[in-house]
Design a protein around this motif. Structure first.
Motif, short mmCIF file in Angstrom:
data_model
loop_
_atom_site.label_atom_id
_atom_site.label_comp_id
_atom_site.label_asym_id
_atom_site.label_seq_id
_atom_site.Cartn_x
_atom_site.Cartn_y
_atom_site.Cartn_z
N GLY A 254 -5.96 -4.60 -4.83
CA GLY A 254 -6.21 -4.28 -6.23
C GLY A 254 -4.96 -3.95 -7.03
N LYS A 255 -3.81 -3.84 -6.38
CA LYS A 255 -2.59 -3.50 -7.11
C LYS A 255 -2.03 -4.73 -7.83
CE LYS A 255 -0.98 0.52 -4.53
NZ LYS A 255 0.18 1.16 -3.86
N ASN A 256 -1.64 -4.53 -9.08
CA ASN A 256 -1.11 -5.62 -9.89
C ASN A 256 0.08 -5.10 -10.70
OD1 ASN A 256 -0.78 -8.06 -11.15
ND2 ASN A 256 -2.50 -7.79 -12.57
N PRO A 257 1.28 -5.62 -10.45
CA PRO A 257 1.59 -6.72 -9.51
C PRO A 257 1.56 -6.24 -8.06
CG PRO A 257 3.59 -5.86 -10.48
CD PRO A 257 2.47 -5.15 -11.18
N ALA A 258 1.37 -7.17 -7.17
CA ALA A 258 1.34 -6.84 -5.75
C ALA A 258 2.74 -6.50 -5.27
CB ALA A 258 0.80 -8.02 -4.96
N PRO A 259 2.89 -5.45 -4.49
CA PRO A 259 4.22 -5.06 -3.99
C PRO A 259 4.72 -6.03 -2.92
CG PRO A 259 2.53 -3.71 -2.98
CD PRO A 259 1.83 -4.55 -4.00
N LYS A 260 6.02 -5.96 -2.63
CA LYS A 260 6.60 -6.81 -1.61
C LYS A 260 6.10 -6.42 -0.22
CE LYS A 260 10.85 -8.06 -4.06
NZ LYS A 260 12.33 -8.04 -4.01
N GLU A 261 5.88 -5.13 -0.02
CA GLU A 261 5.35 -4.65 1.24
C GLU A 261 4.40 -3.49 0.98
OE1 GLU A 261 8.39 -3.27 3.84
OE2 GLU A 261 9.01 -1.63 2.54
N ALA A 262 3.55 -3.21 1.91
CA ALA A 262 2.62 -2.09 1.76
C ALA A 262 3.39 -0.77 1.78
CB ALA A 262 1.59 -2.12 2.88
N PRO A 263 2.88 0.25 1.10
CA PRO A 263 3.57 1.54 1.11
C PRO A 263 3.46 2.27 2.44
CG PRO A 263 1.48 1.71 -0.06
CD PRO A 263 1.69 0.25 0.23
N THR A 264 2.59 1.79 3.31
CA THR A 264 2.44 2.37 4.64
C THR A 264 2.69 1.31 5.70
OG1 THR A 264 0.06 1.95 4.66
CG2 THR A 264 0.78 4.09 3.82
N GLY A 265 3.10 1.76 6.87
CA GLY A 265 3.35 0.85 7.98
C GLY A 265 2.60 1.28 9.22
N VAL A 266 2.69 0.47 10.27
CA VAL A 266 1.95 0.71 11.50
C VAL A 266 2.91 0.81 12.68
CG1 VAL A 266 0.28 -0.28 13.13
CG2 VAL A 266 -0.12 -0.46 10.67
N ALA A 267 2.75 1.86 13.47
CA ALA A 267 3.50 1.99 14.72
C ALA A 267 2.79 1.14 15.76
CB ALA A 267 3.56 3.45 15.15
#
Length: 360
Positions: A254-267
């Motif tokens: 739903g974010k506009n504009p879409a970011p280059k990467e998600a604000p969270t990551g996965v270990a």
């Protein structure tokens, strides 16, 4: 993403009463298929599907679909076991590999080999000889991290279970209670799979000494304590949380504009795989309709609808996954796993041991 904490098998075993099921969908009624033109799906509260997709099945099959939601997964499975002599519906959706042996032992499913099963990878088919249940989706429970926190503090985020014991991550992790939350339980099972019966308790002693925080539910951990949660508006102070590998795409949706990467990551080295199944309930009032519905749940149309409805991965290997998942999600190549019969045999003891170690 699922926002309901799914009660563990320990809670399932301890539950004494039957939970009332709430009905939604195209028909009303109080459980069971009202007539030969109605087929009833029993599930947990996280079940969701596009109205157009369910409507397509109704148009093609001639059946009306009634969805009965019975709380979180543990409660829904418990209800199915308690009512097995008079099942509430025709098909059950949402029993996962942490609860599977309980359901199979109770005999709540009738064998049925769903159409399209040949498109499901063998490692997801945990009941491939008897076909009492059909794998429908999978997901991974992993530690998520707040990218901004680690960038600002110039610390590399953790990637493995061992990393979480390092001094630089002291007091940064929040997880869920294994005896009250499915993600918390899955994280514990991941440590059992990683360190074995002889080593997992020592791991948790060290994790406790490194300041892990334990809360009751996923909602509390992610939305209240995790600093990277958009829903929590950054009010939490824990940059590490036990959540889902699909949480980063959910943060971007739903974010506009879409970011280059998600604000969270996965270990990615902390993940435990959950597989969800569906099955034809034994004694179903509309067995024919139930079989058709189970076929539909494994169809490409439904499977390709699932990711953005329930933030899970489709079981079919030929089902297309939306770009939101492929661009922002994490691919877990080697998740930890445990056989359902191993979980069933040891779970109650493991949870008691974990509670004694961590909660006291």
């Amino acid at each position: 993403m699922s926002t309901t904490s799914r009660i563990t098998a320990a809670a399932l075993a301890a539950a004494a009463g039957m939970t009332a099921l709430s009905a939604c969908g195209t028909t009303g009624g109080n459980g069971g298929s009202a007539d030969a033109k109605t087929v009833t799906l029993v599930s947990h509260d996280s079940f969701n599907a596009s109205k157009s997709v369910l409507a397509a099945f109704e148009k093609e099959s001639g059946y009306k679909v009634k969805v009965l939601k019975g709380g979180d997964a543990g409660k829904a499975v418990n209800q199915a076991i308690l009512s097995k002599d008079n099942p509430q519906g025709d098909v059950f959706f949402g029993i996962d590999n942490t609860l599977l042996s309980r359901g199979l032992k109770a005999g709540i499913f009738s064998p049925y080999q769903a159409k399209g099963l040949d498109s499901v990878p063998a490692d997801l088919q945990l009941d491939k000889d008897a076909h009492r249940v059909t794998p429908l989706d999978y997901g991974d429970i992993c530690v998520n991290y707040d990218r901004d926190y680690f960038t600002q503090h110039k610390i590399a985020p953790p990637q493995t279970f061992d990393d979480l014991l390092k001094p630089q991550y002291k007091g940064l992790l929040v997880t869920e209670n294994s005896a009250a939350s499915s993600p918390g339980l899955a994280f514990q099972l991941g440590t059992v799979a990683k360190y074995g019966d002889a080593g997992w308790q020592d791991y948790w002693k060290k994790l406790k000494a490194n300041g892990v925080e334990v809360v009751d539910s996923w909602e509390q951990a992610y939305n209240e304590r995790f600093s990277g949660s958009a829903a929590g508006k950054g009010k939490g102070d824990k940059p590490l949380v036990v959540s889902y590998a699909s949480s980063p795409p959910a943060e971007v949706m739903g974010k506009n504009p879409a970011p280059k990467e998600a604000p969270t990551g996965v270990a990615t080295g902390t993940c435990f795989r959950q597989i969800e199944f569906g099955g034809l309930l034994k004694g179903a009032k509309n067995e024919k309709g139930g079989k058709e519905l189970l076929d539909f749940l494994l169809s490409k149309q439904f499977q390709e609808d699932m990711p953005l409805q329930m933030f899970v991965n489709p079981a079919r290997k030929d089902a297309k996954v939306p770009e939101l998942f492929t661009k922002y999600g994490a691919t877990i190549d080697k998740p930890t796993t445990l056989a359902p019969e191993t979980i069933s045999k040891n779970l109650e003891q493991w949870i008691k041991q974990w509670s004694s170690l961590v909660l006291k």
